[in-house]
Design an enzyme around this catalytic site. Structure first.
Site, mmCIF file in Angstrom:
data_model
loop_
_atom_site.group_PDB
_atom_site.id
_atom_site.type_symbol
_atom_site.label_atom_id
_atom_site.label_comp_id
_atom_site.label_asym_id
_atom_site.label_seq_id
_atom_site.Cartn_x
_atom_site.Cartn_y
_atom_site.Cartn_z
ATOM 1 N N ARG A 165 44.407 45.403 41.537
ATOM 2 C CA ARG A 165 43.278 44.904 40.076
ATOM 3 C C ARG A 165 42.123 44.567 40.722
ATOM 4 O O ARG A 165 40.985 45.178 40.376
ATOM 5 C CB ARG A 165 44.215 43.867 39.369
ATOM 6 C CG ARG A 165 45.226 44.344 38.751
ATOM 7 C CD ARG A 165 46.694 44.923 39.224
ATOM 8 N NE ARG A 165 47.236 45.767 38.772
ATOM 9 C CZ ARG A 165 48.281 45.199 37.667
ATOM 10 N NH1 ARG A 165 48.730 43.727 38.217
ATOM 11 N NH2 ARG A 165 49.137 45.707 37.396
ATOM 12 N N ASP A 194 48.712 49.349 43.239
ATOM 13 C CA ASP A 194 49.148 48.876 41.646
ATOM 14 C C ASP A 194 47.955 50.155 41.457
ATOM 15 O O ASP A 194 46.845 50.197 42.418
ATOM 16 C CB ASP A 194 48.568 47.584 41.258
ATOM 17 C CG ASP A 194 49.347 47.441 40.326
ATOM 18 O OD1 ASP A 194 49.745 48.137 39.305
ATOM 19 O OD2 ASP A 194 50.220 46.203 40.014
ATOM 20 N N HIS A 269 52.885 52.117 38.829
ATOM 21 C CA HIS A 269 52.099 50.928 39.679
ATOM 22 C C HIS A 269 51.336 51.610 40.011
ATOM 23 O O HIS A 269 50.822 51.313 41.269
ATOM 24 C CB HIS A 269 52.523 49.781 39.556
ATOM 25 C CG HIS A 269 52.400 48.824 38.411
ATOM 26 N ND1 HIS A 269 51.868 48.369 37.836
ATOM 27 C CD2 HIS A 269 53.303 48.528 38.063
ATOM 28 C CE1 HIS A 269 52.441 47.588 37.133
ATOM 29 N NE2 HIS A 269 53.491 47.995 36.185
ATOM 30 N N GLU A 334 58.391 47.868 35.379
ATOM 31 C CA GLU A 334 57.650 48.694 33.991
ATOM 32 C C GLU A 334 57.263 50.218 34.655
ATOM 33 O O GLU A 334 56.272 50.350 34.111
ATOM 34 C CB GLU A 334 56.253 47.732 34.185
ATOM 35 C CG GLU A 334 56.236 47.132 34.027
ATOM 36 C CD GLU A 334 55.748 45.773 33.973
ATOM 37 O OE1 GLU A 334 54.949 44.770 32.605
ATOM 38 O OE2 GLU A 334 54.245 46.003 34.221
ATOM 39 N N TYR A 425 54.879 32.117 36.706
ATOM 40 C CA TYR A 425 53.115 33.349 36.945
ATOM 41 C C TYR A 425 51.630 32.201 37.030
ATOM 42 O O TYR A 425 51.502 31.489 35.888
ATOM 43 C CB TYR A 425 53.307 34.461 35.451
ATOM 44 C CG TYR A 425 54.708 35.190 36.149
ATOM 45 C CD1 TYR A 425 55.252 34.952 37.389
ATOM 46 C CD2 TYR A 425 53.897 36.683 35.784
ATOM 47 C CE1 TYR A 425 55.442 36.434 37.441
ATOM 48 C CE2 TYR A 425 53.744 37.516 35.931
ATOM 49 C CZ TYR A 425 55.111 37.763 36.884
ATOM 50 O OH TYR A 425 56.185 39.420 37.078
HETATM 51 C C1 ACM Z 1 55.511 42.447 36.806
HETATM 52 O O1 ACM Z 1 55.169 41.081 36.291
HETATM 53 N N1 ACM Z 1 54.819 43.580 36.107
HETATM 54 C C2 ACM Z 1 56.372 41.792 37.969
#
Ligand code: ACM
Ligand code: ZN
Length: 770
Positions: A165, A194, A269, A334, A425
């Site tokens: 990112r 990503d 991703h 995702e 996180y």
């Molecule tokens: C994640 O936070 N998408 C693994």
């Protein structure tokens, strides 16, 4: 905690006053400590003795590193038999203590010498780290006498860094590794791929970095508001690591007991890869490297084409050559399967393989990659979505969507690494969002990280043993520089390191927060851009309806904080009231508070507005219940005298998904009122929209309501920012006992929005009646 330790140490302290701290100033705290009287003073004559080749270079490195600490460079000796009186001896000795395992060490300190022994170089490395921490805590550079036997609780002690990112230069990766060592962490999970950038040079596919590593910079736009573009002329933002960079950093890490686990995301991703090689997607479209957030992630690898697997196997072959790690992280999170549903090749694959649905197709994808990696002696680790449609047989699961995935995987006999968003996180806020740089959301303070327990009580003993450890995740959507990354990582890494290293029974928040004082000093000495958010004051107001007041408790995550506050909006200084017991707020107040140290405010100033208005603590009925996730203030939340801040997750807002707010308030008696007000939040990137309009009605009996005013939202479709809008009436009303306030939900997210067609959120925090 640690009673024998405390006893010995208290005794030790009373004798020589070695440390200003009540315990050994080490983070993470050692497993077993027995201190005794006296100390060993390091002097110019002291020799650092290392006979074994592999330890000698460590000794050299530390002697250099400690030179600034000590004011002189320790001499190095290579003969154990010729030990002088004053020496620090480093030995790898496999017979010393089996209990310390492959990363532990034993440190025996006598008045004349210190002996550090371990089964491996890793143990010596960690023991040296401990000696360094003991030295920098003592002004006279002495080591306290005693025995430290130390070893980690968990074998997987990790940190992840997203360099997609926002690209982080290789120099910063080296710095991260050094600081992981300081915290006795042993895994660096390198998120190299990503949507927004492919960061690893792959010789066979040069466009992965030639195209996939570069995007059009749009710093002026919010991350989630940046449109897709295939413009390559202006794709100037990015970067990548060459294979040489990687080889060198892997070797550097390996010499420091750190395994680098590369993450090569799939099947989602990967828009950066598909910008370079669109032929591996279902549609073959080129959508470019996204300049910002993409949601949902539908542009993913085609699971039907053989060419996709051939490509991935070629990529992974180069990855395996670069990274000796047993684990290769294959992402797996995702993936939106919309394109797979309409892709004839994917559908054909499902038919041929007998797959019931697209979840099973994802499972097929992951199994196939697992077989390939297993055949080369490697194992896969993936985000918990790899459980969907059937888990690959030898996979290890990284549980991020809470802990459910980890618990499920352990129940199936798979190894797991815990990394729940709630505690691990580090892209989440670590302090009051109004005082912090913009973060991803959430609220994960130093203390919250410290209180994390990776082995959940519901696991059996056998399942618990499958929990290898935990990991901090540092996603970089909102972190564009190494300095900002440091701010998010430190000091929370200190807390996590102790969760992962120290025995559960010795963990103690108070004790840790006291030891943090010296850890901050270490951070400062190392020129880290660490955060002081733990010094913020946290206000916890409590309703006291009988006395028509709020009682506001003030606290902070600093050890025994000195908190000073004002209630008139002025900045607190050393003469302001010292906080001792909850502050009583009976009128309108702007409460400001800060932690003081050495007569100075040592953190940012907390500021909160309270108003005890006419509807304070009144009975209130809400027709459509708000979301339990956003239930700011509970039952009285809209009449508790507390307004929300710009952060939707500050615990003060009530959120309604798709529904209107219809609130009826009973003021308890008839009265004249001058104004009624309501606040609402707009945060379009988070799908939160201002209401279309707000109406204010009043009644004497609760049956017949009279409309005072309907206020339309001065909606400005161009303004996508975050702000709070106040709505209110302008004329007085008499004989009022009941109020009905309606805020009309915006409806659905508008065309072009990432939530297009989905219910909009309405967020309100306080109905103020004056
Ligand atoms: C994640 O936070 N998408 C693994
Ligand atoms: Zn397909």
């Amino acid at each position: 905690m640690k009673h024998h330790t405390k006893f010995f140490f208290a005794f030790f302290l009373s004798v020589c006053f070695c440390f200003i701290y009540g315990q050994l100033p080490i983070i993470p705290y050692p497993a077993e400590i027995e201190m005794s009287e006296g100390h060993f003073l390091l002097g110019k004559e002291t020799i650092l003795v290392a006979e074994q080749e592999e330890v000698l270079s460590m000794a050299d490195e530390r002697a250099k590193q400690w030179e600034t600490k000590l004011g002189f460079r320790l001499k190095i000796g290579t003969k154990l038999s010729e030990m002088p009186n004053s020496s620090v001896v480093l030995v790898i000795n496999k017979t010393i203590n089996e209990g310390i395992g492959s990363e532990g060490y034993q440190l025996i300190i006598n008045p004349e010498r210190a002996e550090l022994s371990a089964n491996t170089t890793a143990g010596i490395l960690y023991g040296l780290e401990t000696i360094g921490q003991l030295l920098d805590a003592d002004k006279e550079k002495r080591l306290p006498c005693g025995v430290i036997i130390d070893y980690p609780r968990f074998s997987y002690r990790g940190m992840h860094l997203d360099v997609s990112r926002h690209f982080m230069p290789i120099e910063f990766i080296y710095k991260v590794i050094d600081f992981l060592v300081m915290h006795k962490m042993n895994i660096f999970h390198w998120h190299l791929v990503d949507d927004q950038g492919w960061r690893l040079e792959i010789n066979k596919y040069p466009k992965l970095t030639g195209v996939g590593a570069w995007r059009v910079p749009m710093p002026e736009k919010h991350w989630d508001d940046r449109p897709l573009t295939t413009d390559r002329t202006h794709a100037t933002y990015g970067g990548f690591y060459t294979q040489d960079d990687v080889k060198q950093v892997v070797a550097y890490a390996e010499a420091r007991n750190i395994t680098i686990i590369p993450e090569i995301e799939m099947p989602a991703h990967v828009m950066s890869a598909l910008a370079a090689y669109p032929e591996f997607s279902c549609t073959g479209e080129n959508l470019g490297v996204p300049p910002g957030g993409v949601w949902p992630i539908t542009h993913i690898y085609c699971a039907g084409k053989e060419e996709t697997f051939e490509f991935l196997e070629n990529v992974l072959t180069e990855v395996m050559e670069l990274f000796p790690s047993t684990y290769i992280h294959i992402g797996g999170d995702e993936a939106d399967k919309t394109n797979w549903k309409s892709c004839p090749t994917c559908q054909e694959r499902m038919k041929v393989e007998g797959l019931e649905n697209e979840e099973e197709l994802q499972s097929y994808f992951i199994h196939r990659i697992e077989r390939f990696l297993n055949a080369h002696g490697r194992r896969i680790i993936g985000w918990d979505e790899i459980l969907e449609g059937g888990l690959a047989p030898n996979a290890t699961v990284m549980s991020w969507r809470g802990e459910a995935g980890g618990i499920e995987a352990a129940g199936m006999g798979h190894q797991v690494v815990m990394t729940p968003g709630s505690h691990c996180y580090f892209d989440h806020y670590q302090g009051d969002p109004s005082l912090e740089p913009v973060a991803h959301g959430g609220y994960t303070t130093l203390k919250k990280v410290y209180l994390y327990e990776p082995v959940r009580a519901e696991l059996t003993t056998e399942e618990g043993e499958l929990v290898l450890g935990a990991q901090a995740n540092v996603w970089s959507e909102f972190i564009s520089t190494p300095q900002h990354a440091e701010y998010m990582i430190f000091p929370r890494l200190s807390a996590l390191s102790e969760v992962l290293w120290s025995p559960k029974a010795t963990r103690d928040w108070e004790d840790f927060s006291e030891r943090m004082e010296i850890q901050y000093k270490r951070y400062a000495d190392a020129d880290l851009n660490y955060s002081l958010s733990a010094f913020q004051v946290k206000a916890s107001p409590r309703l006291d309806p009988e006395n028509r007041r709020l009682l506001v408790e003030l606290d902070s995550e600093v050890f025994q904080p000195e908190i000073r506050f004002t209630t008139d909006g002025s900045a607190p200084d050393i003469h302001s009231t010292l906080y001792r017991s909850p502050v009583s707020i009976a009128g309108t107040a702007r409460l400001k508070a800060a932690v003081f140290k050495d007569e100075k405010a040592s953190g940012q100033v907390m500021s909160a507005h309270y108003e005890i208005h006419k509807a304070f603590a009144s009975q209130i009925q809400i027709q459509h219940p708000n979301s339990p996730r956003y239930n700011g203030g509970g039952q009285y939340g809209l009449v508790d005298g507390i307004s929300g801040t710009i952060s939707f997750a500050d615990g003060k807002w009530k959120g309604f998904s798709g529904d209107d707010l219809i609130a009826v308030i009973d003021l308890g008696e008839s009265m004249t009122i001058n104004t009624i007000g309501l606040d609402a939040l707009q945060s379009i990137a988070s799908w939160i929209f201002l209401p279309l309009w707000v109406s204010f009605e009043v009644s004497a009996n609760g049956q017949n309501f009279r409309l005072l005013e309907t206020v339309q939202t001065p909606y400005d479709s161009e303004s996508n920012g975050k702000y709070i809008q106040d709505y209110g009436t302008s004329e007085a009303a008499t004989d009022v006992r009941y109020l009905r306030i309606t805020a009309k939900n915006f409806g659905v997210c508008p065309p072009g929005h990432s939530g297009e067609g989905k219910p909009a959120w309405l967020f309100v925090s306080e109905i103020v009646v004056r």
